[in-house]
Structures are given as C-alpha cells and as structure tokens.
Design an enzyme around this catalytic site. Structure first.
Site, PDB file in Angstrom:
ATOM      1  N   HIS A  89       2.308 -11.797  14.110  1.00  0.00           N
ATOM      2  CA  HIS A  89       3.262 -12.177  14.888  1.00  0.00           C
ATOM      3  C   HIS A  89       3.180 -13.667  15.223  1.00  0.00           C
ATOM      4  CE1 HIS A  89       7.042 -11.952  16.856  1.00  0.00           C
ATOM      5  NE2 HIS A  89       6.784 -10.953  17.645  1.00  0.00           N
ATOM      6  N   THR A 112       0.718  -1.241   0.272  1.00  0.00           N
ATOM      7  CA  THR A 112      -0.044  -0.010  -0.067  1.00  0.00           C
ATOM      8  C   THR A 112       0.957   1.224  -0.146  1.00  0.00           C
ATOM      9  OG1 THR A 112      -1.509   1.167   1.171  1.00  0.00           O
ATOM     10  CG2 THR A 112      -0.220  -0.021   2.494  1.00  0.00           C
TER      11      THR A 112
END
Length: 428
Positions: free
Chosen positions: A390, A338
């Site tokens: 994560h 992006t």
C-alpha cells in the site's frame, strides 16, 4: 591430486550445504561428470569433476561449507576400469525379477522376506481396481482391491512411499486409526531436522516481506466458463501445433501483462526514496518443490505468445523440481503469480515476493450458483486475490488492476490486443 572446491555462486552467498554425493568415494569419474549437488540460500546447483580420475570425498552430506572450501580430491593418475568388468552377483540380481514374474506364488514369499525384490517389479501386479497413482506391491494391491481399503488411509513403509502387505494388514487391524509415517500407534516420538539453506531463506524473506511492506489484499472472482470452453475446444489442435498443452497459466500471465501495462504502479518497487518502474512484465511463477517454494521468472511475458508462455512454464517447473534452476532464472521478476488451486485452496492471502510490490493468487475452480439476469446459474468460478504494498499502490489502482484481470479472463478475445474488437471497430 586435484582439489575440487566449492564454487562461487553469487556475491551475497558465503556458504552452501552439501545435499548429496552423486558419485561414491573411491569411484572413478569422467571429466565434467556431476559428482555432487550443493544448495545455497537461493537455489541448488551441481559440481562437476574438473579431471577424470578416482574420487576421494572429504565433506559429508549435510555439511555446511564456505565458498572455496575443499569438497573432494581427484586422483587424475588413476586408470579407468574396464566397463565390462561387472560382478557376477549383480548380474544374478538382475535376473531374479524376471524369474519371479512367472511364479506369482513365489512373489508372495519374496515380498514377506525380501520386499526390495518386489518393489523393483510393479509390472507383475495383478489387475485390480487400485489406481495407478497408488504405489503398492502386488500382494498389497490385491488385498486393497479385495478388502476395498482406501489407500489414502494406509501409511506406507516401503521404499519411496510404497505400500507393503504389512501396511495394509495394519490398516485393517486398526480401522479409522492412522499413525504418522509408519510409526506405531500412540507413539510420542519427536524428530529434529536441520533447516536447509533454502528453507531458512524462505523463512527470512517471508518475515521481511510482512514486516517491511504495508501489505493489503483485495479479492474478486472470475467466471472461468469462456477459458474452459476455449481449452476444451482447442486443446488437441493447440498441442498438435505447438507440442505443449494449453493450460490456465498462459491466460493469467497474458492478462496480468496487459493489466500491468495499464497500471504501472503494480509493476514497480521501492528503492530507497525512489520508485523503480518497469516497462516490461517479467512474471515470477511460484513452484512448489520437495525442498521448498521457488519462483522462477518468465521474461518479457508481454512479448510472448500463449504457446511460448506454456513452454516456458513447463521448462521452469521441470527445472525447479529437478533442482536445475540457475540464479539468473530466479532473479529479477517484477510481479508474481501463485496458484494454490492445484492443492485445493479456495481462498488465500499470498505474501508479496520482495522486492516486488504485488502478487496475484489463483485458486481452485469450483462450481457455484451465480445470479445472472435474475436467474440462478451454475458457473465454474475462481476466487482471485491481489496482495499489494500500500506504500506504492493505492486502493483504486489495486482494485482496478484486479477488475481488469477479471475482465480479460472472462473475455479472452481481449487478450489479443487488450481492447474490445467491436469498440475498436467503432473507435469508441
């Protein structure tokens, strides 16, 4: 009568919104001609006439419709009207702009009484210092240039955001004060607007991403000197050879495809209690449209040339802004890029595009003083951010991935096959 029904656009989609009719009620339509635009929770699409005939609309613009609901009827027994039969009134209206273009004094009067006539002929505007990017009537442009008014401080009230004479005079009467969308000063108005299906889907998916992933963001910065030099030196030759401009996205997409192959966890996602790994790079590119953010996918970036990537970026971005993207073009990405820099963003923490596990954020290129070999040097720098899940990607993998992207961008020759040419020659 033939019924035109809302078509099925995907297994998980049960309803759509009628955005607009492209043909009017009672108008004759040809077979396969586009008659309406619908919006699902993922994309917009068109509805075509199944037969030629007279259109009888049933649903209204803004209605929420279930799959299979009747949109309209078509009377296939109707006879197509002759093309030459045009009202005399419309022909007279077509000639008015030409007549007014030779009489500038009359143009001023028409703008005050019939601004729509002036709006249709910006070519009659006098030569002023107003930027071509600013939409304004001829008289408004003249006043802006004469009074040296900043067009950005003017609230336009004309069609399609055009600045009218009244808007300029209003700005001059109230310097330093700017109302919302042409409203009067000190207004307390509130407006309610129904959320579109696309906006509701964006909202739901963003909240889901934040709530279901262990999202963390790591940052770095890239010296864009080499890439900017390459673009400057080769832009004309590249355009002549490939028919497309050399942008930044091809460099970033190519760098990410190489880094993804080296750090496969960044190119994976969780499916239940399993990890799905991809041996290819289908990179989604975030495109902002008037109806919301869309993320069309460039397939197999690792197998494409720089020119192929640039062509695909333009193709997908154009389709997104014209609401022509298909469901297939919006699904199946393995990683997202992006670019908030086009809007001036200096730094951000992008949200992961589910079910993917990571997203790279590009930002504004800004000259900054950098310490290089004990000397302060001005360099064009860009902050880059990698948001990642994560649960799948450890800190070592995320940081190493971003460092690798930085290395590839600062040394574009590495994009050729991912290795340093000298080290390859020396077999190091």
């Amino acid at each position: 009568m033939i019924e035109i029904k809302v078509p099925s656009v995907g297994e998980s989609i049960s309803e759509v919104t009628l955005l607009k009719w492209t043909k009017k009620d009672g108008e004759f339509v040809d077979r396969d001609e586009v008659i309406a635009e619908l919006e699902s929770e993922k994309a917009t699409f068109e509805v075509n006439a199944e037969q030629a005939g007279t259109l009888k609309t049933i649903a209204k613009e803004g209605d929420t419709l279930h799959i299979g609901s009747v949109l309209a009827h078509i009377d296939e027994t109707a006879v197509k009207p002759e093309e030459g039969a045009k009202p005399q009134e419309s022909k007279a209206q077509e000639t008015k702009p030409q007549e007014s273009s030779t009489k500038p004094q009359e143009t001023v009067k028409k703008e005050e009484t019939k601004p729509s006539v002036v709006v249709q002929q910006p070519s009659t505007a006098p030569v002023t210092s107003v930027s071509n990017n600013i939409k304004a009537t001829p008289v408004a442009s003249a006043i802006i240039a004469d009074k040296k008014v900043d067009p950005n401080t003017i609230t336009p009230s004309g069609p399609s955001g055009k600045i009218l004479k009244h808007d300029v005079l209003e700005a001059l009467s109230h310097p330093g004060k700017k109302s919302f969308d042409g409203q009067e000063l000190f207004t307390r108005n509130e407006r309610r607007e129904k959320m579109s299906n696309l906006r509701k889907t964006i909202s739901r998916r963003l909240v889901e991403s934040k709530n279901t992933t262990a999202m963390l963001t790591t940052f770095n910065e890239v010296d864009m000197t080499r890439i900017m030099d390459i673009r400057k030196q080769n832009k004309d030759a590249f355009n002549k050879a490939h028919g497309v401009n050399l942008g930044f996205m091809s460099f970033f997409a190519k760098a990410c495809s190489i880094a993804l192959s080296e750090w496969p966890a960044v190119n994976s996602y969780i499916d239940g209690d399993e990890l799905i790994h991809h041996d290819y790079a289908d990179i989604s590119i975030a495109v902002s449209t008037p109806r919301g953010l869309t993320v069309p996918v460039i397939r197999n970036v690792e197998s494409l040339s720089m020119a192929d990537i640039e062509k695909k970026v333009i193709e997908l971005a154009t389709k997104a802004r014209d609401n022509k993207l298909t469901m297939e073009e919006l699904q199946g990405g393995t990683f997202t890029i992006t670019n908030g820099g086009v809007f001036g963003s200096l730094m951000s923490t992008p949200i992961i595009n589910l079910p993917q596990s990571a997203i790279l954020g590009m930002h504004k290129i800004q000259e900054r003083p950098m310490a290089i070999n004990g000397q302060v040097v001005i360099k064009p720098m860009m902050y880059v951010a990698l948001s990642y899940d994560h649960r799948i990607i450890d800190g070592r993998e995320s940081v190493s991935f971003l460092v690798r992207v930085k290395e590839l961008l600062e040394n574009p020759e590495l994009l050729l096959f991912g290795k340093d040419p000298v080290k390859t020659l020396l077999e190091l």
